[in-house]
Motif scaffolding. Structure first.
Motif, PDB file in Angstrom:
ATOM      1  N   LEU A 463       3.846  16.390  -7.477  1.00 58.92           N
ATOM      2  CA  LEU A 463       4.413  15.058  -7.292  1.00 58.92           C
ATOM      3  C   LEU A 463       4.389  14.611  -5.833  1.00 58.92           C
ATOM      4  N   ALA A 464       3.732  15.377  -4.978  1.00 54.22           N
ATOM      5  CA  ALA A 464       3.757  15.072  -3.544  1.00 54.22           C
ATOM      6  C   ALA A 464       3.167  13.699  -3.233  1.00 54.22           C
ATOM      7  N   ALA A 465       2.150  13.289  -3.983  1.00 48.57           N
ATOM      8  CA  ALA A 465       1.506  12.008  -3.713  1.00 48.57           C
ATOM      9  C   ALA A 465       2.093  10.868  -4.535  1.00 48.57           C
ATOM     10  N   CYS A 466       3.130  11.140  -5.323  1.00 52.13           N
ATOM     11  CA  CYS A 466       3.724  10.114  -6.187  1.00 52.13           C
ATOM     12  C   CYS A 466       4.540   9.137  -5.342  1.00 52.13           C
ATOM     13  N   PRO A 467       4.254   7.831  -5.414  1.00 49.05           N
ATOM     14  CA  PRO A 467       5.014   6.866  -4.610  1.00 49.05           C
ATOM     15  C   PRO A 467       6.415   6.592  -5.129  1.00 49.05           C
ATOM     16  N   ALA A 468       6.674   6.934  -6.368  1.00 46.33           N
ATOM     17  CA  ALA A 468       8.004   6.705  -6.935  1.00 46.33           C
ATOM     18  C   ALA A 468       8.943   7.826  -6.503  1.00 46.33           C
ATOM     19  N   PRO A 469      10.204   7.509  -6.192  1.00 42.12           N
ATOM     20  CA  PRO A 469      11.157   8.557  -5.826  1.00 42.12           C
ATOM     21  C   PRO A 469      11.496   9.431  -7.030  1.00 42.12           C
ATOM     22  N   VAL A 470      11.435  10.748  -6.833  1.00 44.15           N
ATOM     23  CA  VAL A 470      11.760  11.716  -7.879  1.00 44.15           C
ATOM     24  C   VAL A 470      12.727  12.732  -7.301  1.00 44.15           C
ATOM     25  N   CYS A 471      13.843  12.932  -7.981  1.00 40.59           N
ATOM     26  CA  CYS A 471      14.846  13.910  -7.558  1.00 40.59           C
ATOM     27  C   CYS A 471      14.735  15.145  -8.443  1.00 40.59           C
ATOM     28  N   PHE A 472      14.648  16.328  -7.834  1.00 41.63           N
ATOM     29  CA  PHE A 472      14.603  17.580  -8.580  1.00 41.63           C
ATOM     30  C   PHE A 472      16.027  18.085  -8.786  1.00 41.63           C
ATOM     31  N   ARG A 518       0.097  10.255 -12.196  1.00 45.48           N
ATOM     32  CA  ARG A 518      -1.088   9.453 -11.880  1.00 45.48           C
ATOM     33  C   ARG A 518      -1.260   8.301 -12.856  1.00 45.48           C
ATOM     34  N   ARG A 519      -0.903   8.554 -14.098  1.00 47.07           N
ATOM     35  CA  ARG A 519      -1.090   7.513 -15.121  1.00 47.07           C
ATOM     36  C   ARG A 519      -0.061   6.396 -14.995  1.00 47.07           C
ATOM     37  N   HIS A 520       1.197   6.758 -14.695  1.00 45.10           N
ATOM     38  CA  HIS A 520       2.278   5.773 -14.752  1.00 45.10           C
ATOM     39  C   HIS A 520       2.938   5.468 -13.414  1.00 45.10           C
ATOM     40  N   LEU A 521       2.990   6.433 -12.523  1.00 48.73           N
ATOM     41  CA  LEU A 521       3.766   6.262 -11.295  1.00 48.73           C
ATOM     42  C   LEU A 521       2.863   6.107 -10.084  1.00 48.73           C
ATOM     43  N   SER A 522       1.936   5.196 -10.191  1.00 46.99           N
ATOM     44  CA  SER A 522       1.076   4.847  -9.062  1.00 46.99           C
ATOM     45  C   SER A 522       0.702   3.391  -9.228  1.00 46.99           C
ATOM     46  N   GLY A 523       0.450   2.723  -8.136  1.00 41.15           N
ATOM     47  CA  GLY A 523       0.101   1.307  -8.212  1.00 41.15           C
ATOM     48  C   GLY A 523      -0.015   0.728  -6.828  1.00 41.15           C
ATOM     49  N   THR A 524      -0.284  -0.574  -6.810  1.00 37.76           N
ATOM     50  CA  THR A 524      -0.413  -1.293  -5.548  1.00 37.76           C
ATOM     51  C   THR A 524       0.745  -2.244  -5.415  1.00 37.76           C
ATOM     52  N   ALA A 525       1.399  -2.231  -4.265  1.00 39.29           N
ATOM     53  CA  ALA A 525       2.555  -3.111  -4.059  1.00 39.29           C
ATOM     54  C   ALA A 525       2.157  -4.564  -4.219  1.00 39.29           C
ATOM     55  N   ALA A 526       3.061  -5.353  -4.813  1.00 41.12           N
ATOM     56  CA  ALA A 526       2.814  -6.775  -4.978  1.00 41.12           C
ATOM     57  C   ALA A 526       2.748  -7.474  -3.625  1.00 41.12           C
ATOM     58  N   VAL A 527       1.986  -8.580  -3.570  1.00 40.02           N
ATOM     59  CA  VAL A 527       1.938  -9.373  -2.343  1.00 40.02           C
ATOM     60  C   VAL A 527       3.323  -9.937  -2.068  1.00 40.02           C
ATOM     61  N   ARG A 528       3.852  -9.687  -0.891  1.00 41.05           N
ATOM     62  CA  ARG A 528       5.203 -10.114  -0.558  1.00 41.05           C
ATOM     63  C   ARG A 528       5.163 -11.388   0.269  1.00 41.05           C
ATOM     64  N   PRO A 529       5.921 -12.436  -0.111  1.00 36.22           N
ATOM     65  CA  PRO A 529       6.038 -13.619   0.728  1.00 36.22           C
ATOM     66  C   PRO A 529       6.637 -13.249   2.080  1.00 36.22           C
ATOM     67  N   VAL A 530       6.529 -14.135   3.051  1.00 33.19           N
ATOM     68  CA  VAL A 530       6.889 -13.765   4.414  1.00 33.19           C
ATOM     69  C   VAL A 530       8.130 -14.451   4.955  1.00 33.19           C
ATOM     70  N   ALA A 531       8.571 -15.545   4.384  1.00 30.81           N
ATOM     71  CA  ALA A 531       9.713 -16.270   4.949  1.00 30.81           C
ATOM     72  C   ALA A 531      11.010 -15.817   4.285  1.00 30.81           C
ATOM     73  N   GLU A 532      12.127 -16.182   4.899  1.00 32.40           N
ATOM     74  CA  GLU A 532      13.448 -15.774   4.412  1.00 32.40           C
ATOM     75  C   GLU A 532      13.905 -16.697   3.291  1.00 32.40           C
ATOM     76  N   VAL A 533      14.499 -16.125   2.229  1.00 40.46           N
ATOM     77  CA  VAL A 533      15.010 -16.933   1.135  1.00 40.46           C
ATOM     78  C   VAL A 533      16.326 -17.577   1.561  1.00 40.46           C
ATOM     79  N   ALA A 534      16.442 -18.865   1.311  1.00 41.77           N
ATOM     80  CA  ALA A 534      17.677 -19.578   1.663  1.00 41.77           C
ATOM     81  C   ALA A 534      18.812 -19.098   0.780  1.00 41.77           C
ATOM     82  N   GLY A 535      19.888 -18.668   1.420  1.00 41.60           N
ATOM     83  CA  GLY A 535      21.066 -18.241   0.671  1.00 41.60           C
ATOM     84  C   GLY A 535      20.937 -16.887   0.019  1.00 41.60           C
ATOM     85  N   GLY A 536      19.822 -16.172   0.250  1.00 38.92           N
ATOM     86  CA  GLY A 536      19.623 -14.898  -0.406  1.00 38.92           C
ATOM     87  C   GLY A 536      20.080 -13.741   0.452  1.00 38.92           C
ATOM     88  N   VAL A 537      19.713 -12.535   0.015  1.00 33.12           N
ATOM     89  CA  VAL A 537      20.108 -11.312   0.709  1.00 33.12           C
ATOM     90  C   VAL A 537      18.858 -10.544   1.049  1.00 33.12           C
TER      91      VAL A 537
END
Length: 538
Positions: A463-472, A518-537
């Protein structure tokens, strides 16, 4: 224009609010809109069953709900005015072993307050009027009452906007199904005058030919009365009156001198229902949840619960895909799992003996069956298990895998099942297994005998290359019940963030763990917008 918004949630009922809370717990930037002027003042749904209680507990709001609810400890059942026996609860192993009764408008108020504490307030009086999407984002046109339209852009959108969902309509998603024939449901919140014992947590079932009446005390408003009855010809369309509700209860319970008064807020409802499931719950970057996704007659009171479990299922997947911690098609598993869950509940509630409209002979046979059931502790436990939703599973999900077993997995837990909430030994002390889980991670459970061994090291390497957090979490069963529930100690359990088992395989097969990741816990991060959301966190 608001940008840098990760998820737009449409609808601020119990499911929309649960969705927004779950996403905020995962650090997602969320906005919630609803066309209503504010939180609902109608009681509507009023019960949270144990599995939904566990989900709310994992999201940090379960105890808040429990503090304002009654825990359902027992139900006394009558047939044609004769007492059959009492059904009791609390046998099951869970932090939430009992169903909780609390009116929907109180649930919404508590969830809205919780969400505000997480930095998000609902945009009321704001309706959706248009929606479009591409491979990167969703564009939604909303309009606040008295203001010009506004275009909102988000990475994802979740439609929790009810049976007449605007989001579903704009997506062009069908909502097939059929109306329940010859059935109406009459409900009311009342304070009855009867000789029966009034006790928080103790309810009543009154069964009669062509009638089923359920009465449960609810904090602050006497009893919720729920009556399933045959339909009149021609069907009545006007709201029920208090005398009509009184006569229905008095006739089914055999209490001719029954009197009752309405509580505040007044709740009298006559409804007819259809069983419907949307053709699909995912359309690109837009997903459907709650009544926008599925609806049915409120037999058994599981509608809101299934919606909450759907939100619990969806949100960790959406966050994982967005962050590149899971393959995109993991969101398609939400569609498979939630549609299957809804179809199973519809099927089971159609055959529930407690709410079936039966002719006299079948009604008498039901009474005999229930008397025998109530006399058997094993049968009571079986019924309690069914009503808890603990047995609802995802065994046919693409996320559920049991590789390495040529003749099938022998006994015990299966991939797709809810992890049993049993006592285990972890780090030398007894704990409940669910305390080892986290909504923000996967958890790999293996027997403590493998801790620090070559097998455990090989699993970590897999699981060393798995991008998802896994707790043993090395564990040992604390007693026979836990050992029986957890299965062979030579097997590992890879548990999803929502507490369902994704993978079961031998501990000495790290290749199977690697293949699953490899089958389920891998992927490419979604494109993230760059500006701050009004009133958000942020």
């Amino acid at each position: 224009m608001r940008t840098d918004l990760e998820v737009l949630v449409v609808g601020a009922g119990p499911i929309g609010l649960t969705t927004a809370i779950a996403l905020r717990r995962l650090g997602m930037r969320v906005r919630v809109v609803d066309r209503a002027p504010g939180t609902n003042r109608e009681p509507r749904a009023d019960v949270i069953f144990p599995r939904a209680g566990e989900a709310l507990g994992a999201l940090g709001v379960g105890e808040t709900i429990r503090q304002h609810a009654y825990e359902m400890e027992s139900s006394t059942i009558y047939s044609s005015g004769r007492r059959l026996g009492t059904f009791t609860t609390g046998r099951l192993s869970s932090d939430y072993p009992c169903a909780m009764t609390i009116e929907q408008h109180h649930i919404e108020r508590l969830l809205t307050e919780e969400l505000a504490g997480l930095g998000v307030t609902v945009d009321w009086r704001t309706r959706v009027i248009d929606l479009e999407q591409d491979e990167h984002r969703v564009g939604v046109t909303v309009q606040r009452q008295g203001e010009p339209p506004e275009r909102v852009e988000a990475a994802w959108a979740v439609g929790c906007d009810g049976i007449r969902s605007t989001v579903r309509r704009l997506l062009g998603v069908g909502f097939p199904g059929a109306e329940r024939r010859n059935m109406q449901v009459v409900q009311g919140n009342v304070i009855p005058s009867w000789s029966l014992t009034d006790k928080p947590g103790n309810g009543y079932f009154f069964l009669a030919p062509y009638r089923s009446v359920i009465a449960f005390p609810t904090p602050g408003c006497g009893y919720r009365i729920f009556c399933v009855r045959d339909d009149s010809q021609p069907p009545e369309t006007h709201p029920p009156t208090l005398p009509e509700l009184r006569d229905l209860v008095a006739g089914a319970a055999g209490i001719p001198d029954l009197d009752m008064v309405l509580t505040e807020p007044v709740w009298l409802s006559r409804a007819r229902f259809a069983d419907r499931i949307a053709d699909r719950l995912r359309s690109g970057r837009v997903l459907l949840a709650g009544d926008a996704a599925h609806t049915w007659a409120p037999l058994g009171g599981h509608g809101m619960n299934v919606g909450m479990l759907g939100a619990y299922n969806l949100c960790w997947k959406l966050a994982a895909v967005h962050r590149g911690q899971a393959a995109d098609d993991i969101l398609d598993s939400y569609d498979v799992e939630q549609r299957t869950l809804a179809a199973g509940v519809i099927r089971d509630m159609r055959t529930s003996p407690m709410e079936m409209m039966l002719p006299p002979i079948a009604h008498r046979l039901r009474g005999l069956l229930l008397r025998a059931t109530l006399a058997s502790s094993a049968m009571q436990r079986r019924v309690e298990w069914m009503m808890s939703d603990f047995g609802r599973h995802h065994r046919r999900s693409p996320l559920s895998a049991e590789p390495g077993f040529r003749r099938g997995l022998p006994g015990g837990i299966r991939a797709g099942d809810r992890l049993p909430a049993v006592q285990v030994i972890s780090s030398g002390r007894p704990v409940r297994s669910h305390s080892l889980l986290g909504y923000d991670r996967w958890t790999l459970l293996h027997h403590v005998r493998y801790a620090g061994t070559e097998q455990a090291n090989a699993l970590r390497l897999a699981l060393a290359a798995c991008p998802a957090p896994v707790c043993f979490a090395p564990i040992a069963a604390a007693g026979r019940e836990a050992a029986r529930a957890l299965g062979d100690p030579a097997h590992l359990l890879l548990v999803r963030p929502d507490g369902h088992v994704g993978l079961i395989c031998p501990v000495d097969r790290p290749d199977l763990v690697r293949d699953y990741a490899r089958r389920h816990l891998s992927g490419t991060a979604a494109v993230r917008p760059v500006a701050e959301v009004a009133g958000g966190v942020s």
